[in-house]
Design a protein around this motif. Structure first.
Motif, short mmCIF file in Angstrom:
data_model
loop_
_atom_site.label_atom_id
_atom_site.label_comp_id
_atom_site.label_asym_id
_atom_site.label_seq_id
_atom_site.Cartn_x
_atom_site.Cartn_y
_atom_site.Cartn_z
N PRO A 127 0.80 -1.24 0.00
CA PRO A 127 0.00 0.00 0.00
C PRO A 127 0.83 1.27 0.00
O PRO A 127 0.53 2.24 -0.72
N VAL A 128 1.90 1.31 0.81
CA VAL A 128 2.71 2.53 0.87
C VAL A 128 3.56 2.69 -0.39
O VAL A 128 3.89 3.81 -0.79
N MET A 129 3.89 1.57 -1.06
CA MET A 129 4.68 1.64 -2.28
C MET A 129 3.86 2.17 -3.46
O MET A 129 4.38 2.93 -4.29
N VAL A 130 2.59 1.77 -3.55
CA VAL A 130 1.79 2.15 -4.70
C VAL A 130 1.05 3.47 -4.48
O VAL A 130 0.52 4.06 -5.44
N SER A 131 1.00 3.95 -3.25
CA SER A 131 0.27 5.18 -2.97
C SER A 131 1.09 6.41 -3.37
O SER A 131 2.27 6.51 -3.02
N PRO A 132 0.48 7.37 -4.07
CA PRO A 132 1.20 8.60 -4.44
C PRO A 132 1.30 9.60 -3.27
O PRO A 132 1.92 10.65 -3.42
N VAL A 133 0.69 9.30 -2.12
CA VAL A 133 0.68 10.26 -1.00
C VAL A 133 1.32 9.67 0.26
O VAL A 133 1.04 10.13 1.37
N SER A 134 2.19 8.67 0.13
CA SER A 134 2.80 8.06 1.31
C SER A 134 3.81 9.01 1.95
O SER A 134 4.43 9.84 1.26
N PRO B 227 0.25 8.16 -15.44
CA PRO B 227 -0.36 6.83 -15.36
C PRO B 227 0.01 5.92 -16.53
O PRO B 227 0.00 4.70 -16.40
N GLU B 228 0.37 6.52 -17.70
CA GLU B 228 0.73 5.69 -18.85
C GLU B 228 1.93 4.80 -18.57
O GLU B 228 2.11 3.74 -19.19
N ALA B 229 2.77 5.22 -17.63
CA ALA B 229 3.97 4.44 -17.31
C ALA B 229 3.61 3.06 -16.77
O ALA B 229 4.39 2.10 -16.90
N LEU B 230 2.42 2.94 -16.16
CA LEU B 230 2.02 1.67 -15.55
C LEU B 230 1.87 0.55 -16.58
O LEU B 230 1.95 -0.64 -16.22
N TRP B 231 1.67 0.90 -17.86
CA TRP B 231 1.55 -0.13 -18.88
C TRP B 231 2.83 -0.97 -18.99
O TRP B 231 2.77 -2.15 -19.34
N PHE B 232 3.97 -0.35 -18.72
CA PHE B 232 5.24 -1.04 -18.91
C PHE B 232 5.46 -2.17 -17.89
O PHE B 232 6.38 -2.99 -18.07
N ALA B 233 4.65 -2.21 -16.85
CA ALA B 233 4.80 -3.28 -15.87
C ALA B 233 4.20 -4.59 -16.35
O ALA B 233 4.54 -5.66 -15.83
N ILE B 234 3.29 -4.52 -17.33
CA ILE B 234 2.60 -5.73 -17.79
C ILE B 234 3.57 -6.77 -18.36
O ILE B 234 3.49 -7.96 -18.00
N PRO B 235 4.50 -6.40 -19.24
CA PRO B 235 5.44 -7.43 -19.74
C PRO B 235 6.25 -8.08 -18.62
O PRO B 235 6.53 -9.29 -18.67
N MET B 236 6.60 -7.30 -17.60
CA MET B 236 7.37 -7.86 -16.49
C MET B 236 6.53 -8.87 -15.71
O MET B 236 7.03 -9.92 -15.29
N LEU B 237 5.24 -8.56 -15.48
CA LEU B 237 4.35 -9.47 -14.78
C LEU B 237 4.16 -10.77 -15.56
O LEU B 237 4.20 -11.88 -14.99
N VAL B 238 3.95 -10.63 -16.87
CA VAL B 238 3.77 -11.82 -17.72
C VAL B 238 5.02 -12.69 -17.68
O VAL B 238 4.94 -13.92 -17.52
N VAL C 152 12.46 -3.37 -11.36
CA VAL C 152 11.92 -2.66 -12.54
C VAL C 152 10.48 -2.24 -12.29
O VAL C 152 10.10 -1.08 -12.58
N VAL C 153 9.65 -3.13 -11.75
CA VAL C 153 8.25 -2.80 -11.47
C VAL C 153 8.17 -1.68 -10.44
O VAL C 153 7.37 -0.74 -10.58
N PHE C 154 9.01 -1.75 -9.40
CA PHE C 154 9.02 -0.69 -8.39
C PHE C 154 9.39 0.65 -9.03
O PHE C 154 8.79 1.69 -8.74
N GLY C 155 10.39 0.63 -9.91
CA GLY C 155 10.79 1.85 -10.60
C GLY C 155 9.66 2.41 -11.49
O GLY C 155 9.45 3.64 -11.55
#
Length: 457
Positions: free
Chosen positions: A191-198, A402-413, A448-451
């Motif tokens: 939660p604290v990693m994905v929140s923009p207000v942590s 938010p468009e940057a979040l698309w780049f995590a999909i290949p890593m998850l797959v 990479v996903v964290f970044g």
């Protein structure tokens, strides 16, 4: 029963099975097994069984191969046996147990059962020998403890051995509480990693939550290992666990569990009441899982997935950053996939060992392709939910990029697909998260996903 043979050049050795040959206390192990079997009975039922000694009664043949032996003692006995020395067992354990051990090893000329009060006394052993053989035999050596072997074989014990023993016990305790498995609890940071207000305080709260969950998880690991002693000893890697191998006596848990419990309470005390309640729920569910649910087909993986997801929810309760519905939905399928991958890996191990079924699970090796298919389905359902979440965030622009979040999909797959394949090949011998914490490619994927998430913030 054979005679000692008074004409022997070397005196025979009489070996104490309970304290010299065995590293574990069978009575303690049986008492724990009874508690596990009768846990849902009234406490008075358990108390009466322990008080009456009913747990000592053999209800099925003893599997001597599943006991924890002192390997150094056993090796020394085998050497003496090959050199022509006669070996005998003495024990205060039931006749059937001593006979099973004697027959299994094939190096003992005979055995006799003692009363508990005299099993370590030479005079008591002599009296038992007289009763068994009809004459008093003075010429024998009594092996009461493992140290007696060193004295008789002139192996000696260096002055630094006590320090080495202490260090070995410390390492065994660290292994028993499974510090390596604490890596699973990094999920409270999600939660604290994905929140923009942590904030910095949120990170401090997450660290306390991580410690509290890790300590409580260690309690459940200790209890689980005690209840799974026999099954673990039949497993190629789990047999090396401290309680299963006899490196730690089961009585160690009597002080280990309270210490862990107090430490967990101290870590959880500064956090929100809702977090503390979540922690209690997690502990109760892990206990129920260890005692009962893990033996139920498919229910075990659902519960295991929920235990992962609870960590994420608890991280939100500790910091006040509530996970979104999207994160909860993603977590359910993602962690269900990991639970199924874990079962897939276990079945792959069973196939390699040519076994049809694990001792404490409801799965058979013939279920392997079905479990693999379910793991793959759950994994890619998680990816689909993540893709819909990204689309939702792009529309609402809650993130700065938010468009940057698309780049995590290949890593998850890539990562989920690789986990499924490694489990299928039998290359994963432990929990997927624990495996990932020590696997270089998994660590790179995580970084990479964290970044990417930080970029999106």
């Amino acid at each position: 029963m054979q005679n000692f043979g008074t004409g022997a050049v070397t005196p025979p050795w009489v070996v104490n099975l309970d304290h010299a040959l065995l590293k574990s206390n069978i009575d303690h192990e049986r008492a724990i097994a009874v508690i596990g079997q009768e846990i849902f009975s009234f406490p008075s039922r358990i108390k009466s069984i322990i008080a009456s000694g009913e747990f000592k009664i053999e209800k099925r043949p003893m599997d001597a191969s599943a006991l924890a032996y002192n390997q150094d003692v056993l090796d020394a006995l085998k050497r003496e046996y090959r050199n022509g020395r006669k070996l005998f067992l003495c024990s205060a354990l039931p006749y059937s147990v001593v006979k099973a051990v004697c027959d299994y090893h094939g190096i003992f000329s005979g055995f006799f059962v003692l009363d508990a009060a005299s099993q370590n006394e030479r005079d008591g052993v002599r009296r038992s020998i007289a009763q068994e053989f009809g004459s008093i035999i003075d010429d024998f050596e009594l092996i009461s403890l493992p140290a007696d072997i060193g004295a008789l074989t002139a192996a000696g014990h260096g002055s630094g051995q006590s320090g080495a023993l202490v260090w070995t016990n410390v390492l065994s305790i660290i292994s028993a509480i499974r510090v390596r498995q604490w890596s699973k609890n990094v999920l409270v940071f999600v939660p604290v990693m994905v929140s923009p207000v942590s904030t910095t305080d949120n990170w401090y709260q997450s660290i306390l939550a991580f410690l509290a969950f890790s300590l409580v998880a260690s309690i459940s690991y200790v209890c689980n290992d005690l209840l799974d002693l026999q099954a673990d000893r039949a497993h190629p890697t789990k047999r090396l666990r401290p309680f299963a191998s006899g490196a730690l006596p089961v009585a160690t848990a009597l002080f280990l569990v309270p210490i862990l419990l107090v430490a967990a309470c101290v870590a959880a005390f500064p956090l929100a009441l809702t977090f503390q309640m979540t922690l209690v729920l997690y502990f109760m569910l892990t206990c129920l899982y260890s005692i009962y649910l893990k033996r139920m087909l498919m229910i075990d993986v659902v519960v295991l997935g929920c235990l992962y997801a609870i960590r994420v929810a608890a991280g939100g309760e500790a910091t006040g950053i509530r996970p979104s519905e999207w994160l909860i939905a993603f977590s359910v399928f993602f962690f269900l996939a990991l639970a199924l991958i874990k079962r897939q890996a276990e079945l792959a191990t069973m196939l390699k060992l040519r076994r049809t079924k694990a001792g404490n699970r409801s799965y058979r090796t013939e279920d392997f392709p079905v479990i693999a298919a379910l793991a793959s389905s759950a994994a890619f359902n998680a990816v689909t939910i993540y893709a819909v979440f990204v689309w939702f965030e792009v529309q609402n622009e809650l993130y700065s990029t938010p468009e940057a979040l698309w780049f995590a999909i290949p890593m998850l797959v890539y990562w989920l697909g690789r986990m499924v394949l490694l489990a299928h090949r039998g290359s994963m011998l432990e929990d997927p998260i624990v495996f990932g914490a020590t696997d270089a490619k998994s660590l790179i994927c995580g970084a990479v996903v964290f970044g990417i998430v930080q970029w999106a913030h």
